[in-house]
Design a protein around this motif. Structure first.
Motif, mmCIF file in Angstrom:
data_model
loop_
_atom_site.group_PDB
_atom_site.id
_atom_site.type_symbol
_atom_site.label_atom_id
_atom_site.label_comp_id
_atom_site.label_asym_id
_atom_site.label_seq_id
_atom_site.Cartn_x
_atom_site.Cartn_y
_atom_site.Cartn_z
ATOM 1 N N GLY A 163 0.785 -1.223 0.000
ATOM 2 C CA GLY A 163 0.000 0.000 0.000
ATOM 3 C C GLY A 163 0.820 1.277 0.000
ATOM 4 O O GLY A 163 0.519 2.237 0.720
ATOM 5 N N LYS A 164 1.820 1.319 -0.830
ATOM 6 C CA LYS A 164 2.664 2.519 -0.887
ATOM 7 C C LYS A 164 1.958 3.681 -1.576
ATOM 8 O O LYS A 164 2.166 4.839 -1.224
ATOM 9 C CB LYS A 164 3.968 2.214 -1.652
ATOM 10 N N THR A 165 1.101 3.350 -2.554
ATOM 11 C CA THR A 165 0.474 4.422 -3.335
ATOM 12 C C THR A 165 -0.326 5.369 -2.443
ATOM 13 O O THR A 165 -0.243 6.590 -2.576
ATOM 14 C CB THR A 165 -0.435 3.820 -4.424
ATOM 15 N N VAL A 166 -1.085 4.787 -1.545
ATOM 16 C CA VAL A 166 -1.905 5.601 -0.649
ATOM 17 C C VAL A 166 -1.030 6.533 0.192
ATOM 18 O O VAL A 166 -1.349 7.713 0.380
ATOM 19 C CB VAL A 166 -2.735 4.671 0.273
ATOM 20 N N GLN A 219 -1.848 3.371 -14.189
ATOM 21 C CA GLN A 219 -2.412 2.734 -13.000
ATOM 22 C C GLN A 219 -2.491 3.717 -11.826
ATOM 23 O O GLN A 219 -3.496 3.798 -11.123
ATOM 24 C CB GLN A 219 -1.513 1.551 -12.629
ATOM 25 N N HIS A 220 -1.426 4.451 -11.625
ATOM 26 C CA HIS A 220 -1.428 5.447 -10.547
ATOM 27 C C HIS A 220 -2.463 6.527 -10.797
ATOM 28 O O HIS A 220 -3.111 7.021 -9.881
ATOM 29 C CB HIS A 220 -0.053 6.115 -10.421
ATOM 30 N N PHE A 221 -2.606 6.876 -12.058
ATOM 31 C CA PHE A 221 -3.575 7.897 -12.406
ATOM 32 C C PHE A 221 -4.984 7.423 -12.029
ATOM 33 O O PHE A 221 -5.781 8.168 -11.458
ATOM 34 C CB PHE A 221 -3.475 8.208 -13.897
ATOM 35 N N VAL A 236 9.011 9.466 -6.499
ATOM 36 C CA VAL A 236 9.551 8.609 -7.549
ATOM 37 C C VAL A 236 9.182 7.175 -7.202
ATOM 38 O O VAL A 236 9.564 6.671 -6.141
ATOM 39 C CB VAL A 236 11.088 8.726 -7.637
ATOM 40 N N ASP A 237 8.404 6.541 -8.070
ATOM 41 C CA ASP A 237 7.991 5.168 -7.791
ATOM 42 C C ASP A 237 8.964 4.201 -8.456
ATOM 43 O O ASP A 237 9.529 4.491 -9.498
ATOM 44 C CB ASP A 237 6.573 4.936 -8.311
ATOM 45 N N GLU A 238 9.135 3.046 -7.860
ATOM 46 C CA GLU A 238 10.045 2.026 -8.388
ATOM 47 C C GLU A 238 11.396 2.637 -8.690
ATOM 48 O O GLU A 238 11.924 2.563 -9.791
ATOM 49 C CB GLU A 238 9.443 1.378 -9.644
ATOM 50 N N GLN A 239 11.948 3.216 -7.665
ATOM 51 C CA GLN A 239 13.158 4.015 -7.776
ATOM 52 C C GLN A 239 14.311 3.265 -8.436
ATOM 53 O O GLN A 239 15.127 3.852 -9.125
ATOM 54 C CB GLN A 239 13.498 4.554 -6.393
HETATM 55 MG MG MG Z 1 3.089 0.434 -6.305
#
Ligand code: MG
Ligand code: ADP
Length: 742
Positions: free
Chosen positions: A328-331, A359-361, A435-438
């Motif tokens: 649950g990193k997105t939240v 997906q994030h959008f 930054v996601d998936e750094q």
């Molecule tokens: Mg993720």
């Protein structure tokens, strides 16, 4: 260069510092001829320090070495022998073959190399070398085939005899390309050690005792010229500690220097109590959290709090958020972004692929509905939070609209790929960058996003930065690679997740079961992924092979099911339509390349089949598998592929045995070694030559602690001039200038 009187004098003085050694040209050593100096230079050895930092790769304990006369066929042995004859020819099937006769004084044997034609140039008659291998017998003669070779004395070495005096012979990594033998390097090192005398030690007796290491002179002698093998152990420990300490100091100093230079933002946050714990949460964030369809996990709450404390501070945040797939990193990231928006700033999130950005959008769209921010210009004084998606395939007109909106502040949030980094993207005032998936971005890209704190009006500030990774890395590696970042860990999965059963299907029968399972799951209303084999080549080649895989399954194992195809060559609208059909359940099985690796989130998918799984790395398999097990039913993952390498077996067994990303990361570190993890960090003179992130955990912790202590009230290391000087001498110039400016 010839030795000048001045430098000879310096060579003779006691208490040699690394700085001094670094300033002495290796050509000053008597044993180093001009020709050898050139060879050393092309091996990146310019100074005496460079030479002393080429540590032995291993040691030969001459008391353990075997005599040929005592060996029997089948024995593994180390033989020190002289080449007495050498020839080359081609075998019947055109393989290059080099044949040697070697003699060790007690007997002789034949040594044969296949496909190593260059050996004829390396092992001339008269050269002396160590041969490691298994003794077999060919037509009644003793023979070693393709043994490991350490050349001790080449024909040009002309330093016969001495090799046999010490009991322990250091074996140096030698580059046959530049024409240096281990033996030659050994003689240069011996001269350097003799002339250097004592080494200055930046650690005093107390410090050494505290961490239980020997002094530097003992260490240098123990590593290069040990009298017993036991001596090499404390020597290695001390020198490894020095490497780690320099690295940790550089990282801490870098952090301090960045802080000193920073123009951070104090984000407006409220403080209060939540669940009896102190908490700093803003009202926009509060509404966001309240309208989520689930309760945040304790780990999410804890990490949010860590982030909010950073946001409230005047120093810009540099934080790494590690959390397993599905934790649950997105939240968490969205909450941080909204904190910026609440205070009138903007926020951006950068993802490595378009699929993930989209997906994030969608996550933004789902979670931000109905959220508003104050806006005096509007009737009612509020407006909806605005957010946009920007990728390479955003149409030009839309892109213009977005860049305008970002520059004038009308857009609050933007999600995108590296398209966000283009020059035309300028923010009115970027407050938080994620930054996601750094691991898929370089350090420069991380920095480039931070640079977007440059405002449209020309002024600059440093946005708070959150980098996220679902590829947990072991703590030791994180300390080295991300030592300049604060760390948060989501170590808890949301409740209600059911564990994934993973099977490595080694046999045809097991494979049949895997496909059977896919059909059963689909029959009961679930969905599945099939991950295509990893193929090398262009995107087009990958796409073609995925298409073939789809056709194969359509008429074979998955006949009658509704299949969809996803790969990187599809145009964005095609990708989106496949993804939405899958999301809406109109496709039963998504056949995909590794583009599904990150971000795809369909809770109804309960089974994944990974073709040719032995070719994937641990982290990648773990990521892929994380696409299932997102709902509340039992999920399955099948790894296909039988006969594979030993490393692959270790990987697949690890994946089968554990779903814990942190456990898998440790296995990965052990399988791959630190080189691959450290990647671009391993450059120049700050390399870790001896220190190992697997073995030297305790040393790394000790080094980090010592570095923190030393710099706590002393960001320029004024109280430790010897160490400061060492850092200056060993860091590259730009880094050193940055750390020690002012
Ligand atoms: Mg993720
Ligand atoms: P990841 O850490 O892999 O990026 P995501 O943020 O994509 O994970 O979350 C995975 C899924 O779990 C999403 O569907 C998200 O909405 C959901 N989720 C996140 N936090 C929780 C929670 N506390 N309880 C239940 N579901 C959650």
């Amino acid at each position: 260069m010839t030795p000048t009187e001045d430098s000879s004098a310096r060579l003779a003085s006691p208490g040699r510092t690394l700085t001094q050694l670094a300033s002495l040209d290796v050509g000053l050593l008597e044993k180093v001829s001009d020709k050898k100096r050139t060879a050393l230079n092309s091996w990146d050895v310019d100074s005496v320090l460079d030479l002393l930092w080429r540590y032995p790769r291993r040691y030969i304990d001459r008391t353990r070495q075997s005599d040929l006369k005592d060996l029997a066929v089948g024995d593994e042995a180390v033989i020190l022998a002289t080449v007495t004859a050498a020839s080359q020819r081609r075998t019947r099937n055109k393989k290059a073959m080099v044949e040697l006769d070697v003699d060790d004084g007690t007997g002789s044997m034949r040594v044969v190399f296949f496909n190593q034609a260059w050996r004829i140039h390396q092992l001339k008659v008269g050269s002396e070398a160590l041969f490691f291998g298994k003794l077999d017998s060919y037509r009644g003669n003793a023979q070693m085939t393709n043994p490991i070779v350490d050349l001790l004395v080449g024909m040009e070495g002309k330093v016969q005899g001495t090799a046999k005096t010490g009991r322990i012979i250091p074996v140096y990594p030698q580059s046959s390309k530049v024409g240096l033998t281990s033996w030659e390097i050994g003689t240069f090192v011996a001269e350097a050690l003799a002339r250097a005398g004592e080494f200055a030690d930046p650690l005093d007796q107390d410090q050494r005792q505290r961490i239980d290491v020997v002094d530097r002179t003992t260490a240098m002698r123990g590593i290069h010229a040990p009298e017993t093998l036991e001596e090499t152990v404390p020597a290695r420990r001390r020198l490894a500690f020095d490497e780690l300490l320099r690295l940790q100091l550089a990282l801490v100093l870098r952090k301090r220097a960045l802080e000193a230079d920073a123009r951070g933002i104090r984000h407006a946050v409220e403080s209060g109590e939540a669940n009896g714990e102190p908490s700093v949460i803003q009202s926009l964030v509060r509404s966001f959290l309240e309208q989520l369809p689930f309760e945040p996990t304790n780990a999410q709450r804890r990490v949010l709090n860590e982030i909010f404390v950073d946001l409230a501070s005047p120093l810009p945040m540099h934080r790494l958020l590690q959390g397993d797939v599905g934790s649950g990193k997105t939240v968490v990231a969205l909450a941080a972004m909204l904190a910026a928006v609440q205070g009138g700033y903007q926020a951006a999130m950068m993802a490595p692929t378009e699929v993930l950005a989209v997906q994030h959008f969608f996550a933004l769209r789902d979670h931000l509905e109905g959220l508003s921010v104050p806006d005096e210009a509007r009737l009612g004084g509020r407006r909806d939070v605005t957010f946009k998606l920007l990728t390479a395939s955003t149409p030009a007109s839309e892109r213009r609209f977005i860049t305008e909106g970002l520059a004038n502040g009308e857009i609050d949030l933007v999600v995108g790929t590296h398209a966000l980094l283009t020059d035309t993207v300028v923010f009115s005032s970027l407050g938080v960058a994620v930054v996601d998936e750094q691991h898929r971005f370089g350090v420069e890209q991380r920095a480039a996003l931070r640079e977007k704190g440059q405002r449209a009006d020309g002024t600059r500030h440093d946005p708070d930065l959150l980098v996220m990774t679902a590829t947990p890395i072991p703590r030791t590696a994180a300390m080295v690679v991300f030592g300049d970042l604060e760390m948060s860990i989501l170590d808890e999965l949301p409740v209600g997740r059911t564990p994934i059963t993973t099977r490595w299907a080694r046999t045809d029968l097991e494979e049949i079961e895997a496909w059977q399972r896919v059909r059963e799951e689909v029959a009961s209303g679930r969905q599945a992924y099939v991950v295509c084999p990893l193929v090398e080549g262009s995107d087009r080649v990958v796409a073609t092979s995925a298409t073939e895989e789809l056709e194969r399954l359509r008429t074979g194992e998955l006949k009658g099911l509704r299949l969809g195809l996803l790969h990187g060559q599809l145009k964005t609208p095609e990708k989106e339509s496949v993804m939405s059909e899958f999301r809406e359940g109109r496709i039963d099985v998504l056949v995909a390349t590794t583009v599904v690796e990150v971000g795809v989130d369909v809770a109804n998918a309960s089974v994944m089949v990974i073709q040719d799984a032995g070719r994937f790395g641990i982290a990648q398999l773990h990521q892929l598998r994380g696409r299932v097990g997102r709902g509340d039913t039992q999920s399955f993952c099948y790894l296909l592929g039988g006969s594979i390498t030993e490393d692959a077996t270790t990987r697949l067994e690890a994946i089968e045995a554990s779903t814990d990303g942190f456990v898998l990361a440790e296995v990965d570190l052990e399988v791959r070694g630190e080189g691959t993890i450290l990647g671009s960090r391993q450059q120049g003179k700050s390399d870790l030559a001896l220190a190992s992130l697997v073995r030297d955990r305790d040393l790394l912790e000790a080094a980090a602690e010592m570095a923190r202590e030393m710099t706590a009230d002393d960001p320029q290391l004024r109280h430790h001039p010897a160490l400061a000087e060492e850092l200056r001498a060993t860091l590259d110039e730009d880094d050193a200038a940055f750390l020690f400016k002012g």
